[in-house]
Scaffold this motif. Structure first.
Motif, PDB file in Angstrom:
ATOM      1  N   LYS A  42       4.910  43.078 -40.383  1.00 51.61           N
ATOM      2  CA  LYS A  42       5.716  42.995 -39.155  1.00 51.61           C
ATOM      3  C   LYS A  42       5.277  41.818 -38.290  1.00 51.61           C
ATOM      4  O   LYS A  42       6.103  41.125 -37.707  1.00 51.61           O
ATOM      5  N   PHE A  43       3.962  41.607 -38.202  1.00 54.62           N
ATOM      6  CA  PHE A  43       3.469  40.480 -37.421  1.00 54.62           C
ATOM      7  C   PHE A  43       3.949  39.158 -38.013  1.00 54.62           C
ATOM      8  O   PHE A  43       4.410  38.281 -37.287  1.00 54.62           O
ATOM      9  N   VAL A  44       3.848  39.015 -39.328  1.00 52.67           N
ATOM     10  CA  VAL A  44       4.263  37.778 -39.982  1.00 52.67           C
ATOM     11  C   VAL A  44       5.760  37.541 -39.772  1.00 52.67           C
ATOM     12  O   VAL A  44       6.177  36.414 -39.485  1.00 52.67           O
ATOM     13  N   ASP A  45       6.563  38.599 -39.888  1.00 51.56           N
ATOM     14  CA  ASP A  45       8.006  38.463 -39.653  1.00 51.56           C
ATOM     15  C   ASP A  45       8.282  37.989 -38.233  1.00 51.56           C
ATOM     16  O   ASP A  45       9.093  37.078 -38.013  1.00 51.56           O
ATOM     17  N   CYS A  46       7.616  38.594 -37.273  1.00 51.71           N
ATOM     18  CA  CYS A  46       7.802  38.207 -35.875  1.00 51.71           C
ATOM     19  C   CYS A  46       7.333  36.770 -35.645  1.00 51.71           C
ATOM     20  O   CYS A  46       8.020  35.987 -34.991  1.00 51.71           O
ATOM     21  N   PHE A  47       6.183  36.439 -36.186  1.00 51.98           N
ATOM     22  CA  PHE A  47       5.629  35.103 -36.009  1.00 51.98           C
ATOM     23  C   PHE A  47       6.565  34.048 -36.591  1.00 51.98           C
ATOM     24  O   PHE A  47       6.817  33.018 -35.958  1.00 51.98           O
ATOM     25  N   ALA A  51       8.345  31.164 -34.516  1.00 60.05           N
ATOM     26  CA  ALA A  51       8.055  29.790 -34.913  1.00 60.05           C
ATOM     27  C   ALA A  51       9.348  29.026 -35.209  1.00 60.05           C
ATOM     28  O   ALA A  51       9.483  27.864 -34.819  1.00 60.05           O
ATOM     29  N   ASN A  52      10.287  29.664 -35.872  1.00 55.26           N
ATOM     30  CA  ASN A  52      11.565  29.009 -36.168  1.00 55.26           C
ATOM     31  C   ASN A  52      12.360  28.726 -34.900  1.00 55.26           C
ATOM     32  O   ASN A  52      12.969  27.660 -34.766  1.00 55.26           O
ATOM     33  N   ASP A  55      10.577  25.909 -33.060  1.00 52.89           N
ATOM     34  CA  ASP A  55      10.762  24.671 -33.810  1.00 52.89           C
ATOM     35  C   ASP A  55      12.134  24.059 -33.513  1.00 52.89           C
ATOM     36  O   ASP A  55      12.248  22.858 -33.294  1.00 52.89           O
ATOM     37  N   ALA A  56      13.146  24.911 -33.489  1.00 49.14           N
ATOM     38  CA  ALA A  56      14.500  24.415 -33.193  1.00 49.14           C
ATOM     39  C   ALA A  56      14.569  23.825 -31.787  1.00 49.14           C
ATOM     40  O   ALA A  56      15.202  22.806 -31.565  1.00 49.14           O
ATOM     41  N   ILE A  57      13.905  24.432 -30.841  1.00 44.57           N
ATOM     42  CA  ILE A  57      13.918  23.942 -29.459  1.00 44.57           C
ATOM     43  C   ILE A  57      13.206  22.608 -29.374  1.00 44.57           C
ATOM     44  O   ILE A  57      13.707  21.668 -28.740  1.00 44.57           O
ATOM     45  N   TYR A  58      12.075  22.467 -30.013  1.00 44.20           N
ATOM     46  CA  TYR A  58      11.331  21.221 -29.956  1.00 44.20           C
ATOM     47  C   TYR A  58      12.055  20.077 -30.690  1.00 44.20           C
ATOM     48  O   TYR A  58      11.944  18.918 -30.290  1.00 44.20           O
ATOM     49  N   LYS A  59      12.792  20.399 -31.728  1.00 39.66           N
ATOM     50  CA  LYS A  59      13.522  19.354 -32.457  1.00 39.66           C
ATOM     51  C   LYS A  59      14.704  18.849 -31.645  1.00 39.66           C
ATOM     52  O   LYS A  59      15.091  17.684 -31.785  1.00 39.66           O
TER      53      LYS A  59
END
Length: 61
Positions: A42-47, A51-52, A55-59
């Motif tokens: 669950k943590f990995v899914d949330c992370f 992150a995605n 990432d979209a915001i920074y791009k």
């Protein structure tokens, strides 16, 4: 002979208790590992989701 029989009974009772305790400990360990894996997944899914999105915001900027 009677003392020997008493000691054997005590040893058998102690051995049975030990085996039962070991089985309970094994079941508890399996349950813990299951919960640990679920929490990790669950943590990995949330992370990955966060992150995605970041990432979209920074791009864009």
């Amino acid at each position: 002979m009677q003392k020997l029989d008493e000691v054997r009974e005590k040893v058998n009772a102690t051995n049975e208790a030990f085996v039962a305790a070991r089985k309970r400990a094994h079941k508890a360990k399996l349950a813990f590992e299951k919960v640990k894996k679920e929490r990790h997944d669950k943590f990995v899914d949330c992370f990955e989701h966060v992150a995605n999105e970041i990432d979209a915001i920074y791009k864009v900027t």
